[in-house]
Design a protein around this motif. Structure first.
Motif, PDB file in Angstrom:
ATOM      1  N   TRP A 271      -1.204  -7.253  11.002  1.00 36.44           N
ATOM      2  CA  TRP A 271      -0.860  -6.189  10.073  1.00 36.44           C
ATOM      3  C   TRP A 271      -1.837  -5.036  10.220  1.00 36.44           C
ATOM      4  CZ3 TRP A 271       0.285  -8.999   4.781  1.00 36.44           C
ATOM      5  CH2 TRP A 271       1.448  -9.779   4.948  1.00 36.44           C
TER       6      TRP A 271
ATOM      7  N   ARG B 278      -8.413   8.447   3.088  1.00 37.96           N
ATOM      8  CA  ARG B 278      -8.732   8.402   4.508  1.00 37.96           C
ATOM      9  C   ARG B 278      -7.886   9.369   5.316  1.00 37.96           C
ATOM     10  NH1 ARG B 278     -11.288   4.889   7.100  1.00 37.96           N
ATOM     11  NH2 ARG B 278      -9.747   4.701   8.740  1.00 37.96           N
ATOM     12  N   GLU B 279      -6.706   9.642   4.796  1.00 39.02           N
ATOM     13  CA  GLU B 279      -5.765  10.360   5.639  1.00 39.02           C
ATOM     14  C   GLU B 279      -6.414  11.575   6.264  1.00 39.02           C
ATOM     15  OE1 GLU B 279      -1.440  12.262   4.914  1.00 39.02           O
ATOM     16  OE2 GLU B 279      -1.882  10.276   4.124  1.00 39.02           O
ATOM     17  N   PHE B 280      -7.074  12.373   5.407  1.00 33.83           N
ATOM     18  CA  PHE B 280      -7.605  13.586   5.997  1.00 33.83           C
ATOM     19  C   PHE B 280      -8.816  13.385   6.852  1.00 33.83           C
ATOM     20  CE2 PHE B 280      -5.868  17.835   5.938  1.00 33.83           C
ATOM     21  CZ  PHE B 280      -4.567  17.382   5.873  1.00 33.83           C
TER      22      PHE B 280
ATOM     23  N   SER C 167      -1.912 -11.589  10.998  1.00 32.95           N
ATOM     24  CA  SER C 167      -3.110 -11.158  11.731  1.00 32.95           C
ATOM     25  C   SER C 167      -2.910  -9.772  12.313  1.00 32.95           C
ATOM     26  CB  SER C 167      -3.382 -12.141  12.867  1.00 32.95           C
ATOM     27  OG  SER C 167      -2.313 -12.102  13.790  1.00 32.95           O
TER      28      SER C 167
ATOM     29  N   PRO D  50       0.806  -1.225   0.000  1.00 32.66           N
ATOM     30  CA  PRO D  50       0.000   0.000   0.000  1.00 32.66           C
ATOM     31  C   PRO D  50       0.837   1.273   0.000  1.00 32.66           C
ATOM     32  CG  PRO D  50      -0.182  -1.177   2.082  1.00 32.66           C
ATOM     33  CD  PRO D  50       0.510  -2.093   1.140  1.00 32.66           C
TER      34      PRO D  50
ATOM     35  N   GLU E  41      -7.525  -7.016   0.316  1.00 29.71           N
ATOM     36  CA  GLU E  41      -6.095  -7.283   0.234  1.00 29.71           C
ATOM     37  C   GLU E  41      -5.889  -8.550  -0.592  1.00 29.71           C
ATOM     38  OE1 GLU E  41      -3.738  -5.438   1.290  1.00 29.71           O
ATOM     39  OE2 GLU E  41      -2.064  -6.794   0.864  1.00 29.71           O
TER      40      GLU E  41
ATOM     41  N   LYS F 258      -9.619  10.903   8.478  1.00 27.98           N
ATOM     42  CA  LYS F 258      -9.183  10.321   9.763  1.00 27.98           C
ATOM     43  C   LYS F 258      -8.565  11.416  10.608  1.00 27.98           C
ATOM     44  CE  LYS F 258      -7.930   6.655  11.049  1.00 27.98           C
ATOM     45  NZ  LYS F 258      -8.800   5.987  11.990  1.00 27.98           N
ATOM     46  N   GLY F 259      -7.697  12.185   9.932  1.00 31.18           N
ATOM     47  CA  GLY F 259      -7.089  13.292  10.660  1.00 31.18           C
ATOM     48  C   GLY F 259      -8.198  14.153  11.251  1.00 31.18           C
ATOM     49  N   ALA F 260      -9.178  14.431  10.398  1.00 30.61           N
ATOM     50  CA  ALA F 260     -10.243  15.327  10.826  1.00 30.61           C
ATOM     51  C   ALA F 260     -10.913  14.790  12.085  1.00 30.61           C
ATOM     52  CB  ALA F 260     -11.272  15.457   9.717  1.00 30.61           C
TER      53      ALA F 260
ATOM     54  N   GLY G 188      -6.157  -7.522  10.763  1.00 29.83           N
ATOM     55  CA  GLY G 188      -5.896  -6.799   9.528  1.00 29.83           C
ATOM     56  C   GLY G 188      -5.922  -7.676   8.288  1.00 29.83           C
TER      57      GLY G 188
ATOM     58  N   TYR H 265      -2.043   6.038   9.524  1.00 29.21           N
ATOM     59  CA  TYR H 265      -2.553   7.270   8.920  1.00 29.21           C
ATOM     60  C   TYR H 265      -2.206   8.437   9.824  1.00 29.21           C
ATOM     61  CZ  TYR H 265      -5.390   3.761   6.563  1.00 29.21           C
ATOM     62  OH  TYR H 265      -5.803   2.658   5.871  1.00 29.21           O
ATOM     63  N   PRO H 266      -1.256   9.303   9.408  1.00 30.58           N
ATOM     64  CA  PRO H 266      -0.927  10.448  10.258  1.00 30.58           C
ATOM     65  C   PRO H 266      -2.151  11.341  10.436  1.00 30.58           C
ATOM     66  CG  PRO H 266       0.043  10.688   8.074  1.00 30.58           C
ATOM     67  CD  PRO H 266      -0.507   9.305   8.145  1.00 30.58           C
ATOM     68  N   THR H 267      -2.301  11.863  11.637  1.00 32.79           N
ATOM     69  CA  THR H 267      -3.413  12.788  11.869  1.00 32.79           C
ATOM     70  C   THR H 267      -2.917  14.219  11.695  1.00 32.79           C
ATOM     71  OG1 THR H 267      -2.912  13.083  14.195  1.00 32.79           O
ATOM     72  CG2 THR H 267      -4.312  11.215  13.599  1.00 32.79           C
ATOM     73  N   ARG H 268      -3.815  15.171  11.811  1.00 32.89           N
ATOM     74  CA  ARG H 268      -3.384  16.571  11.667  1.00 32.89           C
ATOM     75  C   ARG H 268      -2.453  16.971  12.792  1.00 32.89           C
ATOM     76  NH1 ARG H 268      -8.585  19.842   9.277  1.00 32.89           N
ATOM     77  NH2 ARG H 268      -8.992  18.397   7.564  1.00 32.89           N
TER      78      ARG H 268
ATOM     79  N   MET I  64      -5.925   4.937   1.283  1.00 32.25           N
ATOM     80  CA  MET I  64      -5.180   5.554   2.369  1.00 32.25           C
ATOM     81  C   MET I  64      -5.203   7.068   2.173  1.00 32.25           C
ATOM     82  SD  MET I  64      -1.264   5.093   3.393  1.00 32.25           S
ATOM     83  CE  MET I  64      -0.761   6.124   2.068  1.00 32.25           C
TER      84      MET I  64
ATOM     85  N   LYS J  64      -8.586   1.883  14.746  1.00 31.06           N
ATOM     86  CA  LYS J  64      -7.201   2.333  14.607  1.00 31.06           C
ATOM     87  C   LYS J  64      -6.220   1.244  15.025  1.00 31.06           C
ATOM     88  CE  LYS J  64      -7.837   7.281  15.128  1.00 31.06           C
ATOM     89  NZ  LYS J  64      -8.016   8.352  16.105  1.00 31.06           N
TER      90      LYS J  64
ATOM     91  N   GLU K  78      -4.878  -0.208  -2.071  1.00 30.97           N
ATOM     92  CA  GLU K  78      -5.167   0.404  -0.770  1.00 30.97           C
ATOM     93  C   GLU K  78      -4.642   1.821  -0.720  1.00 30.97           C
ATOM     94  OE1 GLU K  78      -3.753  -3.781  -0.457  1.00 30.97           O
ATOM     95  OE2 GLU K  78      -3.369  -1.945  -1.511  1.00 30.97           O
ATOM     96  N   PHE K  79      -3.652   2.080  -1.552  1.00 28.52           N
ATOM     97  CA  PHE K  79      -2.984   3.372  -1.380  1.00 28.52           C
ATOM     98  C   PHE K  79      -3.959   4.533  -1.555  1.00 28.52           C
ATOM     99  CE2 PHE K  79       0.173   6.426  -1.068  1.00 28.52           C
ATOM    100  CZ  PHE K  79       0.003   7.350  -2.082  1.00 28.52           C
TER     101      PHE K  79
ATOM    102  N   TYR L 157     -12.357   2.012   4.188  1.00 24.77           N
ATOM    103  CA  TYR L 157     -11.181   1.536   4.894  1.00 24.77           C
ATOM    104  C   TYR L 157     -10.753   0.225   4.270  1.00 24.77           C
ATOM    105  CZ  TYR L 157      -8.176   0.470   8.881  1.00 24.77           C
ATOM    106  OH  TYR L 157      -7.105   0.181   9.704  1.00 24.77           O
ATOM    107  N   TRP L 158      -9.448   0.017   4.211  1.00 23.58           N
ATOM    108  CA  TRP L 158      -8.928  -1.180   3.558  1.00 23.58           C
ATOM    109  C   TRP L 158      -9.194  -2.405   4.417  1.00 23.58           C
ATOM    110  CZ3 TRP L 158      -4.880  -3.556   6.162  1.00 23.58           C
ATOM    111  CH2 TRP L 158      -4.348  -4.661   5.536  1.00 23.58           C
TER     112      TRP L 158
END
Lengths: 457, 178, 1034
Positions: A405, C74-76, A403, A342, C61, C78-80, C739, A409-412, C71, C828, C67-68, C55-56
């Motif tokens: 894995w 989702r990044e934002f 299992s 990914p 998979e 999720k950040g939000a 996962g 995701y970085p947050t703000r 991702m 998460k 998934e990228f 969400y992946w």
């Protein structure tokens, strides 16, 4: 490059023609003493100051809630914090390298860039030092990593690379600080004697510690300076080696590899010189010191970047090769995951930024034209950040047991703190160039023909 | 008004070459208590005034040895005597793991020894010094080179010494009040 | 505060034994009397703030989607979500903390008034710091789980199986385990209410006195009582006496997860209701027709798991063979040697085909394809060659005809009395519950009902959609509607009076296990909120307003057991946890008819929909139980939701991806929910789970998941055809804790995680799992010598025995004070379970083999985590435990990164609830409550080890093998987990570790784990091998 003034080689001199001890002194000290604060400086400093406020806010919220506000999780227990830590530490390395290693190698051209390169080191290490503290689950207990006598009679666990980190980074910061300050003393004396304003006189006077340039003092001074350089050289190599141990000691596929120390050091110098150029190019322009920071400096730095960049490239190749050659399913998968997983696009971006694009530096034009060089340097800084991201996150997010894995995701809040440290770094640089001589005056004097004549006697 | 004691006689020169030459001559003329002030380090000058070796390297060596042994002993004592505990099945004295910290401590102590040793030997910080009484001395940190013969020198004599300095063709000569 | 003192004194302090005195001082500790502001609105908002983009997920998979991009998407967002509300989880807890003022005042431990009898095994009287154990029983849909409850100073803290009881043998099921949280749930109804206003029991008595006496005149013609399935002899007796008192009154029974089909099947076959029990220890061949008999909720599952596991040991005796023909993939199907994935509507055809091969005139049309027919033939042959040692088990969902057919088949095979046993029904009132409820609704609509007593149950939420019960309750203006329940739920909302029910741990009662054995339900604590039990409410109807539960139950059994020795009998019964001589004796019944009327299945071509009880929240009665909500469901590892299950083939055909929102439409009713692509789900069929989408469940259950009851009609409660699926657009985040659900990696390698072979292969090569074992002493450092220590703790987990029932997870959660983190955090990857059960699918996605692997801390001798801890917060004990020192931990998370098994859990935020008094009372006082920023993990229940070490040292002996059990081991119905001293060559664990199947997970890393696994051996029928692609690995 023995005689820095040689022009016939067709390469730019390290210092422009027609300067005397006096003019050098006046030109540089005037930047600090007489030149009025430019609006450009005010705007730049203002912006970076605002970003520092964002940083403080983010840190406050972090302490209030806990690291859960970041994107870290199980399996990816380390995220931006450690990525940024390694990135900043790496950047710091160039300063020490320029001031120490080039000094030992008698690369006199260093004299005009070592001062702010060292300052850069200090500020970068300061930014880096924040992260190991912030990323703790219970940051208020950070001092437990130091060996201090306590009622529990309990001590740090010296087999852990994190403890090595604590010692390496704090030693590195201390030594860089004193090295930088020692280098400043004679120039502080100059400022003391040039300053018109009483307060400036007092402050610079205090800092100069009564330096009067006695031949005896100079003699001891030079010895100490040389010895410090001799000590800083193995130190700077050891610091990133220790940082690389954080990973190499672990058993995570993608971490557990012996090539890390050399290629981390190379990478550090790579990104460090990139940062030097990113700082030097605008500074020499805005403060008109092209005669002290000449094309020669740009070109030399570019060549160092090219060389270290190739070492880093070799590192990637060997890493991939060993992943495959080990025949270990987990190592193999680590490689596969970098190429097809990914996060693959990030990995390809890394290869482009760090290996492909910097090859333009083979062409002289890109080494000497400030704008091009500036852009390439930015690209390298980005690439080196991506490298750390790949090493930290992509190795962790898929390790041994399928299992477990996950994704990261970085947050703000991750971004806020990362960008915040950049602001902190910039703010510190702005202050530095405003109140201290950004170029070593006394070392520059030694580059003048008059100074050289003594030797030829 | 009583006249201030004299600290020494100071001659001002324009170039490194001149000061070095002047210093040599002065030293050979039998003046041993002399010093020179320059805006940047000039190796030849130290020899010229007869200053050959300094104590800094020794201090650094001592510092380094202290850091090295101290660093390792601390870890060894903690791991095997103060609080021995089984960590991941490793032996208490897993010395290879102690090397990095030992190394860092060596550098730290040696480095600090170099700095503070140098300052101490130079007698710094010293906010005030008689030479600062000479107004033109401000140029010592810019582009002028000064040679001083201390009044404490046995051969010192206000008149003869000044005459001697004149022979060196300095830019100016000034008395340094104490 | 005045109210507080009032209530506090409202419980007289008289006590049969003087233990109250030693008890008093401790009151203060557990009775902080805190009060908090209640801010439900924001809280619910926070809980609800879980929607977001895609969400992946594991099967994507497998299918290798990109998934990228997801991702990046989702990044934002999720950040939000973190930006706007980093604390939704914390808020969730706050609200756990912001418990009603009442909670504060009642959160004092009160010893039950009547004498309760502790279980020998721990001191007979209270020693502060030492728990006592009491035998009692948890009842689910009428079937009892016999349990022991650990009690600290009269605070029940932990539920364990009653090892002496035949229905438990020490094992428990997840619902029993989690019921302790149910009792302390701060959302429980805490008062009697009239139209929502707080009232007292006195008010209620006055209110019904008039109407009741009015009913006397009309022989109670207007009285209706609606209960759940009642297996309690005493309660049944009470209800009957009420019916005698009011001849015209009616007693209705309804459970959404009822066994009508089983009942009708029995009537069809034998003309009378009978209970069917299985003796799986005698079964060589087991055929399950859509029966999930190895998972909680199936009557007797706890015992069946034990018996089944006993016969799955390849090293002892003949290994049994399990065929599962099922639609919705279940853990039972996962354990099958051969699983045939078949839509529910075709199972009957399969059964008929099987029957006719075995000589029934069951018809069996040509619905089956060649492969399925092949299965029929093979299974029939197996059954015939195992007469008397085989069993055909039918699931509750299947039609009466299939049940009848199975009875006939079992009889024909001579299994009766050997593997299959018939007894009287456990249900004290075995009526067709759907019909019963229909009648009630009819009466309500006909205006015949004046007083409606709903005792337990939540029909307004879970009644069949076509009956429209809620509407009937609301709009038929029944003069008096009374609801007795643990919660002020959807039904309470529509009743005049709500009486807060006493939890079973707070009240007296009796109940029957699947084998008929009666257990007395002892209260462990006086009702926290002075609730009333069904016994007491019924007594009120019978005119004995003052009768206490204790008097009622004891009185009833006194009648059954007259004589001088009653006291001894009573004490013994309380002590043992059951009444001697109440076990049903097998009864001989003979087939009435051999005709099996075809049951109406709709158009088989159209899409089938299955309604199933949820593996975690059952029918919805547990939807406010955070432990169960967060318990990963056995096959999907899903938490906090009930997506629509769709098979991979069907999803591909319809272009559906996991987390796509779809709209299901079935005879006019619509429900929109996300989908989950479930490997092994049959094509042209979907499964929905009941029990979610509650409106008034409480902070954990309200608004969680999707309500599927609207699609469920009384005619087809379990499955039907003709559902239409359409994309609703949009995504819905689903929080699965695993996962990646296969051991195959993208580079085409299968990792040796679960080692497995077929029986033949195993016989040929017994030590196949040893190939990657590193040579002993392969290390630069001299190893630490554990052999000289008196104890070296180790664990062996038999993957053959494990049926993925999840008991260990909840037992551990309860024993070790593990917090609930909520959906967002689960999503998460921050769930906190110390032991997890991984589920791996191998091979053909449409019908894969599936394996379970419980993963606690491996307690590695060369622990990678310890080496990297900078502060020495995790170090090794001399007995080989990987100790975690919470108060030394600074939270670098390096240990977790370096743990190849990823068993470490981190308190990323303040996950633990430090405020709610009820939850404080629930905690195990022997285990540290962890706070924010520290790492935690499985400790092999070190508190238990220490307890036993102290005891043994006091008695100057060593800890005996088996006397010390970890929580997971203790609750395991399959005996899959064995813990003990590996320095003792004769200990059970040492013997297991000597077994050829024994292997260490990732042992090639030379971490030298103390927890090892026994490789899984399947026993496939050679005839059917190759029926499906078998993934070879390990």
């Amino acid at each position: 490059m023995d005689d820095p003034t040689q022009v016939e080689t067709g390469r730019a001199p390290v210092i422009g023609p027609g300067y005397t001890f006096g003019t050098i002194t006046d030109k540089i000290s005037s930047i600090v003493l007489t030149r009025p604060t430019s609006t450009g400086w005010l705007i730049g400093f203002g912006i970076s100051f605002l970003i520092v406020m964002v940083l403080l806010y983010a840190i406050g919220y972090l302490f209030l809630r806990g690291v859960g506000i970041w994107g870290v999780n199980i399996p990816v227990g380390w995220g931006f914090a450690i990525v940024n830590f390694v990135w900043w530490i790496g950047i710091g390395h160039a300063g020490t390298l320029i001031s120490a290693i080039l000094l030992l190698l008698r690369q006199s051209w260093r004299n005009s860039i070592n001062r702010f390169a060292e300052a850069m080191t200090l500020f970068a290490v300061a930014c880096a030092g924040l992260f190991p503290l912030l990323h703790l689950g219970r940051p208020w207990l950070f001092y437990w990593l130091f060996p201090y006598p306590n009622s529990m009679n309990y001590w740090p666990q010296f087999r852990s690379p994190l403890v090595w980190d604590v010692f390496a980074v704090s030693t590195y910061f201390t030594i860089s600080l004193v090295f930088w300050f020692i280098g400043l003393i004679p120039d502080l004396a100059t400022l003391r004697d040039r300053a018109q304003n009483r307060i400036a006189q007092i402050v610079y006077g205090m800092l100069a510690m009564g330096w009067r340039g006695s031949a005896r003092h100079w003699h001891r001074y030079e010895t100490a300076y040389l010895l410090l350089a001799g000590l800083a050289t193995p130190l700077v190599l050891s610091v990133h080696t220790v940082v690389s141990f954080d990973f190499a000691i672990g058993i995570v596929p993608g971490w557990h590899t012996t090539i890390f120390p050399p290629y981390f050091v190379a990478g550090a110098i790579y990104s460090g010189f990139a940062m030097v150029l990113v700082l030097a190019i605008p500074i020499r322009k805005f403060y008109g010191v092209e005669d002290f920071i000449t094309e020669r400096h740009l070109e030399n730095s570019a060549m160092v970047m090219l060389a270290t960049g190739l070492i880093v490239a070799y590192g990637y190749v060997m890493e991939g090769f060993m992943n495959w050659y080990s025949g270990n399913v987990y190592e193999n998968y680590n490689l596969w995951n970098r190429l097809h997983g990914p996060y693959a696009p990030w990995y390809y971006a890394l290869l482009f930024c760090n290996i492909v694009l910097p090859q333009v530096l083979w062409i002289r034009k890109f080494r000497t034209q400030p704008l091009w060089l500036f852009l390439v340097s930015l690209d390298v800084l980005l690439g080196m950040w991506l490298e750390r991201f790949i090493i930290v996150v992509v190795s962790l997010h898929r390790d041994f047991l399928n299992s477990s894995w996950g994704m990261y995701y970085p947050t703000r809040w991750d971004w806020a703190i990362f960008i915040g440290t950049i602001g902190m770094f910039a703010a510190a640089m702005f202050l530095f160039i405003r109140i201290l001589p950004m170029i070593s005056i006394f070392e520059l004097r030694t580059l003048l023909p008059e100074a050289e004549e003594v030797k030829s006697e | 008004m009583k006249r201030a004691r004299i600290y020494g006689l100071m001659a001002e020169f324009d170039t490194p070459v001149e000061i070095v030459k002047a210093a040599r001559v002065t030293y050979e003329a039998g003046y041993k208590k002399i010093d020179a002030y320059t805006p940047f380090p000039i190796e030849e000058l130290a020899e010229a005034i007869g200053f050959h070796k300094n104590g800094v390297p020794l201090v650094v060596l001592v510092g380094g040895l202290l850091g090295c042994s101290g660093g390792f002993l601390l870890q060894w004592w903690i791991a095997t005597i103060s609080y021995p505990i089984n960590v991941g099945g490793r032996p208490f004295n897993s010395w290879p793991a102690f090397i990095p910290v030992t190394f860092e401590m060596t550098i730290l102590f040696a480095g600090l020894a170099a700095v503070f040793g140098m300052l101490a030997l130079n007698g710094l910080p010293m906010p005030h010094h008689p030479v600062f009484n000479v107004p033109r001395f401000a140029f010592a940190s810019k582009d002028r080179f000064f040679l001083i013969i201390f009044s404490s020198d046995p051969n010192y004599n206000a008149v003869r010494t000044r005459a001697f300095l004149e022979t060196l063709a300095p830019r100016s000569i000034s008395e340094v009040p104490d | 505060m005045t109210v507080e003192t009032q209530l506090a004194t409202s419980v007289p302090q008289r006590s049969s034994n003087n233990k109250m005195e030693d008890n008093k001082p401790h009151r203060e500790d557990v009775c902080p009397g805190k009060k908090h502001k209640l801010d439900l609105k924001t809280a619910h908002a926070q809980i609800a703030a879980t929607k977001g983009p895609e969400y992946w997920r594991s099967l994507e998979e497998l299918a290798g989607s990109s998934e990228f991009q997801e991702m990046m998407h989702r990044e934002f967002p999720k950040g939000a979500s973190e930006w706007l509300d980093a604390v939704s989880r914390r808020g969730f807890l706050k609200l756990m903390g912001a418990s009603l003022a009442l909670a504060g005042m009642t959160a004092c431990t009160k010893q039950p008034l009547e004498p309760i009898v502790p279980y020998v095994r721990q001191p007979e009287e209270v020693i502060p710091g030492r728990p006592m154990f009491f035998a009692t029983a948890f009842t689910l849909s009428g079937y009892a789980s016999p349990i022991l409850v650990e009690s600290h100073l009269y605070r029940p803290t932990k539920i364990e199986g009653n090892e002496k009881h035949p229905a438990s043998l020490g094992g428990t099921d997840i619902f029993a385990q989690a019921s302790i949280l149910g009792m302390y749930d701060p959302d429980r109804s805490q008062t009697i209410a009239h139209l929502g206003d707080v009232r007292t029991w006195g008010n209620f008595l006055e209110a019904i006195r008039g109407p009741l006496s009015a009913q006397k005149a009309v022989q109670g013609a207007g009285i209706r009582i609606l209960t759940r399935t009642v297996s309690s002899p005493a309660l049944a007796d009470q209800l009957r006496s009420v019916l005698k008192l009011y001849l015209q009154a009616k007693w209705h029974v309804y459970e959404p997860v009822n066994r009508d089909n089983v009942l009708e099947g029995a009537k069809m076959a034998f003309g009378q209701p009978v209970e069917t029990q299985y003796r799986l220890e005698n079964a060589d061949v087991i055929v399950s027709l859509d029966a999930d008999f190895l998972y909680a909720g199936f009557p007797g599952s706890t015992r069946y798991i034990r018996d089944f596991a006993k016969r799955r040991n390849p090293d002892a005796g003949e290994m049994s063979r399990l065929y599962v023909i099922e639609s919705t993939p279940t853990s039972t199907g996962a354990k099958a040697d051969h699983r045939l994935s078949l839509p529910s509507v075709k199972v009957e055809a399969f059964a008929r085909a099987l029957g006719s091969v075995l000589g029934m005139n069951s018809g069996g049309d040509g619905v089956l394809d060649r492969d399925q027919a092949k299965y029929v033939a093979a299974i029939a042959r197996e059954l015939q060659s195992h007469r008397g040692s085989s069993a055909v088990i039918v699931g509750d969902h299947q039609s009466p005809s299939v049940h009848a057919l199975a009875h006939a088949v079992n009889q024909a095979l001579g299994n009766i009395g050997r593997t299959v046993v018939y007894t009287d029904p456990v249900d004290a009132n075995p009526v067709n519950q759907t019909d019963s409820l229909k009648d009630l609704v009819a009466d309500m609509r006909a205006g015949k009902v004046d007083m409606l007593f709903i005792m337990g149950g939540n029909p307004a939420y879970d009644a069949p959609a076509d009956l429209n019960f809620a509407d009937a309750l609301k709009n038929t203006n029944i003069p008096m509607r009374v609801h007795l329940g643990l919660y002020q739920d959807e039904t309470a909302e529509l009743c005049h009076w709500h009486v807060n029910e006493a939890h079973y741990l707070e009240s007296w009662g009796d109940t029957r296990a699947y084998d008929g054995t009666v257990s007395i339900v002892q209260p462990l604590i006086a009702p926290l909120y002075n609730g009333k039990s069904a016994y007491e409410l019924t007594a009120l109807l019978a005119g004995q307003a003052e009768a206490t539960g204790h008097e009622i139950v004891q009185g009833y059994w006194q009648k059954q057991h007259p004589g001088a020795d009653f006291d001894a009998f009573w004490r013994k019964s309380l002590h043992d946890g059951w009444l001697a001589g109440t076990t049903f004796t097998p009864k001989s019944v003979n087939l009435k008819s051999a005709a099996f009327p075809p049951s109406a299945v709709g158009d088989i071509k159209s899409i089938e929909i299955n309604f199933r009880r949820d593996p975690s929240v059952y029918d919805g009665q547990f939807s406010n139980n955070g432990w169960l909500q967060e318990l990963p469901k056995p096959m999907s590892k899903m938490t906090w939701d009930n997506p629509v299950l769709v098979g991979p083939a069907m999803a591909a055909r319809m272009g559906l991806k996991t987390e796509d929102l779809v709209t299901l439409e079935l005879n006019g009713k619509k429900v929109t929910a996300p989908i989950w692509i479930q490997a092994g789900h049959p094509d042209n069929s979907i499964t929905v789970f009941l029990g979610y989408g509650r409106r008034r469940a409480g902070r954990a259950g309200t608004g969680t998941g999707f309500d599927m009851y609207p699609l469920r009609s009384s005619a087809t409660p379990w499955f039907t055809t003709g559902v239409s699926i359409s994309k609703a657009g949009g995504m819905y985040i689903l929080a699965s804790t695993q996962g990646y659900q296969t051991m195959d990696t993208g580079d085409g390698v299968t990792r040796p995680i679960v080692r497995t072979r077929s029986l033949e292969e195993y016989r040929k090569e017994p030590d196949f799992a040893q190939d990657d074992k590193p040579p002993a002493g392969l290390t630069l450092y001299p190893g630490y010598n554990y052999r000289s220590e008196p104890y070296a703790w180790g664990m062996a987990i038999d993957l053959n025995a494990c049926v993925g029932c999840n008991n260990c997870i909840l037992a551990c959660q309860s024993e070790n004070n593990i917090p609930v983190v909520g959906k967002e955090q689960c999503n998460k990857g921050r769930h906190m379970h110390w032991i997890r059960v991984d589920a791996y699918y191998q091979g053909d996605r449409d019908n894969p083999k599936a394996y379970f692997q419980p993963v606690p801390c491996m307690q590695c001798e060369n622990a990678p985590c310890e080496l990297v801890c900078p502060v020495g917060a995790t170090t090794h004990s001399s007995e080989g435990l990987n100790d975690m020192v919470y108060n030394r931990c600074v939270g670098t998370r390096y240990c977790s990164n370096n743990c190849p098994y990823k068993v470490r859990r981190f308190n990323f935020l303040l996950f633990q609830d430090w405020e709610t008094p009820q939850l404080k009372m629930m905690r195990n006082p022997d285990v540290t409550v962890r706070s924010r920023g520290v790492m935690e993990k499985c400790t092999y229940c070190i508190q238990r080890i220490t307890q036993h070490r102290i005891d043994s040292e006091r008695e100057d002996r060593k800890i005996q093998d088996g006397e010390l059990q970890t929580a997971c081991q203790q609750s395991c119905p399959a005996n899959a987990i064995v813990f003990g001293n590996i320095n003792d060559p004769n200990s059970q664990v040492s013997k297991l570790k000597a077994n050829a199947r024994n292997y260490g997970l990732l042992q090639d890393l030379n971490t030298r784990p103390r927890t090892t696994y026994l490789a899984e051996i399947r026993n496939p029928n050679p005839e059917l091998e190759g029926q499906r692609s078998t993934a070879e690995h390990g």
